[in-house]
Design a protein around this motif. Structure first.
Motif, PDB file in Angstrom:
ATOM      1  N   ASN A 185      19.266   2.458  -4.698  1.00  0.00           N
ATOM      2  CA  ASN A 185      18.792   3.051  -5.850  1.00  0.00           C
ATOM      3  C   ASN A 185      18.583   2.102  -6.981  1.00  0.00           C
ATOM      4  N   GLY A 235       0.745  -1.122   0.107  1.00  0.00           N
ATOM      5  CA  GLY A 235      -0.037   0.063   0.104  1.00  0.00           C
ATOM      6  C   GLY A 235       0.864   1.295  -0.021  1.00  0.00           C
ATOM      7  N   THR A 289      14.818  -0.966   0.248  1.00  0.00           N
ATOM      8  CA  THR A 289      14.542  -0.166   1.673  1.00  0.00           C
ATOM      9  C   THR A 289      15.993   0.550   1.996  1.00  0.00           C
ATOM     10  N   ALA A 331      11.288  -4.069   9.118  1.00  0.00           N
ATOM     11  CA  ALA A 331      10.547  -5.107   8.271  1.00  0.00           C
ATOM     12  C   ALA A 331      11.344  -5.925   7.238  1.00  0.00           C
TER      13      ALA A 331
HETATM   14  N1  LIG Z   1      16.245   1.538  -3.772  1.00  0.00           N
HETATM   15  C1  LIG Z   1      15.192   2.123  -4.609  1.00  0.00           C
HETATM   16  O1  LIG Z   1      15.534   2.601  -5.683  1.00  0.00           O
HETATM   17  C2  LIG Z   1      14.373   3.153  -3.759  1.00  0.00           C
HETATM   18  C3  LIG Z   1      14.097   2.952  -2.313  1.00  0.00           C
HETATM   19  N2  LIG Z   1      13.094   3.619  -1.797  1.00  0.00           N
HETATM   20  C4  LIG Z   1      13.185   3.159  -0.470  1.00  0.00           C
HETATM   21  O2  LIG Z   1      12.051   2.262  -0.029  1.00  0.00           O
HETATM   22  C5  LIG Z   1      11.391   2.486   1.250  1.00  0.00           C
HETATM   23  C6  LIG Z   1       9.874   2.573   1.055  1.00  0.00           C
HETATM   24  O3  LIG Z   1       9.745   3.841   0.304  1.00  0.00           O
HETATM   25  P1  LIG Z   1       8.303   4.386   0.395  1.00  0.00           P
HETATM   26  O4  LIG Z   1       7.508   3.527  -0.623  1.00  0.00           O
HETATM   27  O5  LIG Z   1       8.318   5.880  -0.173  1.00  0.00           O
HETATM   28  O6  LIG Z   1       7.577   4.404   1.632  1.00  0.00           O
HETATM   29  P2  LIG Z   1       5.905   4.085   2.143  1.00  0.00           P
HETATM   30  O7  LIG Z   1       5.940   4.376   3.704  1.00  0.00           O
HETATM   31  O8  LIG Z   1       5.153   4.937   1.122  1.00  0.00           O
HETATM   32  O9  LIG Z   1       5.725   2.621   1.927  1.00  0.00           O
HETATM   33  C7  LIG Z   1       6.312   1.751   2.951  1.00  0.00           C
HETATM   34  C8  LIG Z   1       5.275   0.786   3.339  1.00  0.00           C
HETATM   35  O10 LIG Z   1       5.596  -0.444   3.894  1.00  0.00           O
HETATM   36  C9  LIG Z   1       4.873  -0.844   4.818  1.00  0.00           C
HETATM   37  N3  LIG Z   1       5.357  -1.665   5.985  1.00  0.00           N
HETATM   38  C10 LIG Z   1       6.426  -1.275   6.800  1.00  0.00           C
HETATM   39  N4  LIG Z   1       6.463  -2.299   7.822  1.00  0.00           N
HETATM   40  C11 LIG Z   1       5.929  -3.092   7.438  1.00  0.00           C
HETATM   41  C12 LIG Z   1       5.713  -4.658   7.543  1.00  0.00           C
HETATM   42  N5  LIG Z   1       6.474  -5.133   8.751  1.00  0.00           N
HETATM   43  N6  LIG Z   1       5.014  -5.426   6.679  1.00  0.00           N
HETATM   44  C13 LIG Z   1       4.524  -4.930   5.679  1.00  0.00           C
HETATM   45  N7  LIG Z   1       4.295  -3.774   5.377  1.00  0.00           N
HETATM   46  C14 LIG Z   1       5.039  -3.081   6.257  1.00  0.00           C
HETATM   47  C15 LIG Z   1       4.492   0.407   5.346  1.00  0.00           C
HETATM   48  O11 LIG Z   1       3.275   0.382   6.030  1.00  0.00           O
HETATM   49  P3  LIG Z   1       3.309   1.431   7.326  1.00  0.00           P
HETATM   50  O12 LIG Z   1       2.756   2.820   6.641  1.00  0.00           O
HETATM   51  O13 LIG Z   1       1.785   1.057   7.990  1.00  0.00           O
HETATM   52  O14 LIG Z   1       4.401   1.633   8.074  1.00  0.00           O
HETATM   53  C16 LIG Z   1       4.197   1.197   4.014  1.00  0.00           C
HETATM   54  O15 LIG Z   1       2.974   1.035   3.575  1.00  0.00           O
HETATM   55  C17 LIG Z   1      12.258   3.704   1.784  1.00  0.00           C
HETATM   56  O16 LIG Z   1      13.311   3.036   2.573  1.00  0.00           O
HETATM   57  C18 LIG Z   1      12.796   4.278   0.574  1.00  0.00           C
HETATM   58  O17 LIG Z   1      13.834   5.044   0.787  1.00  0.00           O
HETATM   59  C19 LIG Z   1      12.317   4.418  -2.344  1.00  0.00           C
HETATM   60  C20 LIG Z   1      12.304   4.507  -3.546  1.00  0.00           C
HETATM   61  C21 LIG Z   1      13.284   3.929  -4.565  1.00  0.00           C
END
Ligand SMILES: NC(=O)C1=CN([C@@H]2O[C@H](COP(=O)(O)OP(=O)(O)OC[C@H]3O[C@@H](n4cnc5c(N)ncnc54)[C@H](OP(=O)(O)O)[C@@H]3O)[C@@H](O)[C@H]2O)C=CC1
Ligand SMILES: O=C(O)C1=N[C@H](C(=O)O)C[C@H](O)C1
Length: 268
Positions: free
Chosen positions: A123, A9, A98, A79
Motif C-alpha cells: 500500500n 490500461g 503489485t 509480470a
Molecule cells: N500497493 C498499492 O498501493 C496498490 C496495489 N495494487 C495492486 O496493483 C495490482 C494491479 O491492480 P489493478 O490495477 O486493480 O489491476 P488491473 O487488472 O486493473 O491492472 C493490471 C494491468 O496490468 C496488466 N498486465 C498484466 N501483465 C502484464 C504484462 N506482462 N505486461 C504489461 N501489462 C501487464 C494487465 O493486463 P491484463 O488485463 O491483460 O492482464 C492490466 O491491464 C494488484 O496486484 C493490486 O493488488 C492496487 C492498488 C494499490
C-alpha cells in the motif's frame, strides 16, 4: 525523471499515468501493456481520461526501460518479477505496488534489488503506512492476551487474498510482538476449527462491488476491543505515493526499500 508505467490500461495504470502527468519533475516516457492487449497502440493519456499526450501504449519493456529512469509497476506477480529483472539490467528504480507475490517471487525481487533500487509496498498511501506504525506499537504494548484479527474489504475484481495491505499490517503486528508472521498467521477459517490458538494473527477477506480498499485491525481483549483502521476513498492516493517513491528512489543505492523508508516512518 523519465518514468515508465506498466499495465497502463489497468485500474491503477490509468491512475499512475494521470499522477505522472500532474507531477512536476516527472514525465511519462513509455506506457506498457502485454502483447496483444486491446490497449496496445492507444494513447496512454486518452486511456487515463486526460486526452492525448503523445505516448502510445506499447509492449516492448526492454526498449522502454533503457530510455527511462524508473518504472511504476502495478500489474501481477509474473509480470512484476519479469520487470524487476529488466529494471535491474537497466539499473533503474522499480516501484512495485503489485500484491499477491509468493516467496519465490519475493526472492526474485530480492535478487534484482542487488543491482537497482526497488521500493515495494502492499500500500503506497501515507495513511496505511502510518497505520502500520500504530499497529506495531499497539501490538507491542498489548501482548498476546489481546487477540489480533485483520479484516479487509475490496472490489469484486481483486484477485489475491489476503490483500497486500492486510499482510503489511499483519507484519507490523507480528514485529510488535517480536514474532514472525509466517508462524502466526491464520489465513481464513472454515468448519470446526477448534478454539482460537493464542498468539495467532487472523485474516478475513471480503469481496464485493467497487470498494477501493478498507482495512481494520482488531485487538480483542478480555471485555474490551480496540479497532484501528483505514479506508481508501480514491485510487489516486496510491498513484501519488508511487510517484513520490520513484522520486525518492532515483539515484539511491541498489536495495529493497519500503514505503516506510520513503515516508521516513521506519523508526515509528
Ligand atoms: N500497493 C498499492 O498501493 C496498490 C496495489 N495494487 C495492486 O496493483 C495490482 C494491479 O491492480 P489493478 O490495477 O486493480 O489491476 P488491473 O487488472 O486493473 O491492472 C493490471 C494491468 O496490468 C496488466 N498486465 C498484466 N501483465 C502484464 C504484462 N506482462 N505486461 C504489461 N501489462 C501487464 C494487465 O493486463 P491484463 O488485463 O491483460 O492482464 C492490466 O491491464 C494488484 O496486484 C493490486 O493488488 C492496487 C492498488 C494499490
Ligand atoms: O487490488 C486493489 O485494488 C488494492 N490492492 C492493494 C492491496 O492488496 O492491499 C492496495 C489497496 O488496498 C487496493
Amino acid at each position: 525523471m523519465k518514468l515508465v508505467v506498466t499495465g497502463a490500461g489497468g485500474r491503477m495504470g490509468r491512475m499512475l499515468v494521470a499522477a505522472v502527468h500532474a507531477t512536476p519533475g516527472v514525465v511519462l516516457s513509455a506506457a506498457l501493456e502485454r502483447a496483444g492487449a486491446a490497449a496496445i497502440g492507444a494513447d496512454a493519456g486518452t486511456l487515463a481520461g486526460l486526452g492525448p499526450i503523445g505516448v502510445p501504449v506499447t509492449e516492448d519493456a526492454l526498449e522502454a526501460f533503457v530510455g527511462a529512469d524508473g518504472v511504476l509497476d502495478f500489474t501481477g506477480p509474473a509480470a512484476t518479477t519479469h520487470f524487476a529483472m529488466l529494471a535491474a539490467q537497466a539499473r533503474i528504480a522499480h516501484v512495485v505496488g503489485t500484491t499477491g507475490l509468493d516467496e519465490q517471487d519475493l526472492a526474485k525481487l530480492d535478487a534484482a534489488s542487488r543491482h537497482a533500487p526497488i521500493v515495494r509496498s502492499g500500500n503506497m498511501s501515507l495513511g496505511v503506512n502510518l497505520l502500520a506504525a500504530l499497529v506495531r506499537r499497539a501490538a507491542r504494548a498489548l501482548g498476546t492476551e489481546w487477540d489480533i484479527e485483520i479484516v479487509e474489504t475490496h472490489h469484486r475484481m481483486k484477485v489475491d487474498a489476503p490483500s497486500g495491505t492486510a499482510l503489511l499490517l499483519g507484519e507490523a503486528a507480528a514485529e510488535g510482538r517480536g514474532v514472525g508472521l509466517g508462524q502466526s498467521a491464520v489465513r481464513g477459517r472454515d468448519g470446526v476449527t477448534g478454539a482460537r490458538e493464542p498468539g495467532t494473527i487472523g485474516f478475513a477477506s471480503l469481496r464485493g462491488g467497487t470498494v477501493i480498499g478498507d482495512h481494520s485491525v482488531i485487538f480483542a481483549g478480555a471485555g474490551e476491543r480496540i479497532e484501528l483502521g483505514h479506508r481508501a476513498e480514491d485510487r489516486s492516493l496510491f498513484a501519488r505515493g508511487a510517484v513520490t517513491a520513484a522520486l525518492w528512489a532515483r539515484g539511491r543505492r541498489p536495495g529493497l526499500y519500503s514505503m516506510a523508508d520513503v515516508l521516513d516512518l521506519s523508526d515509528s
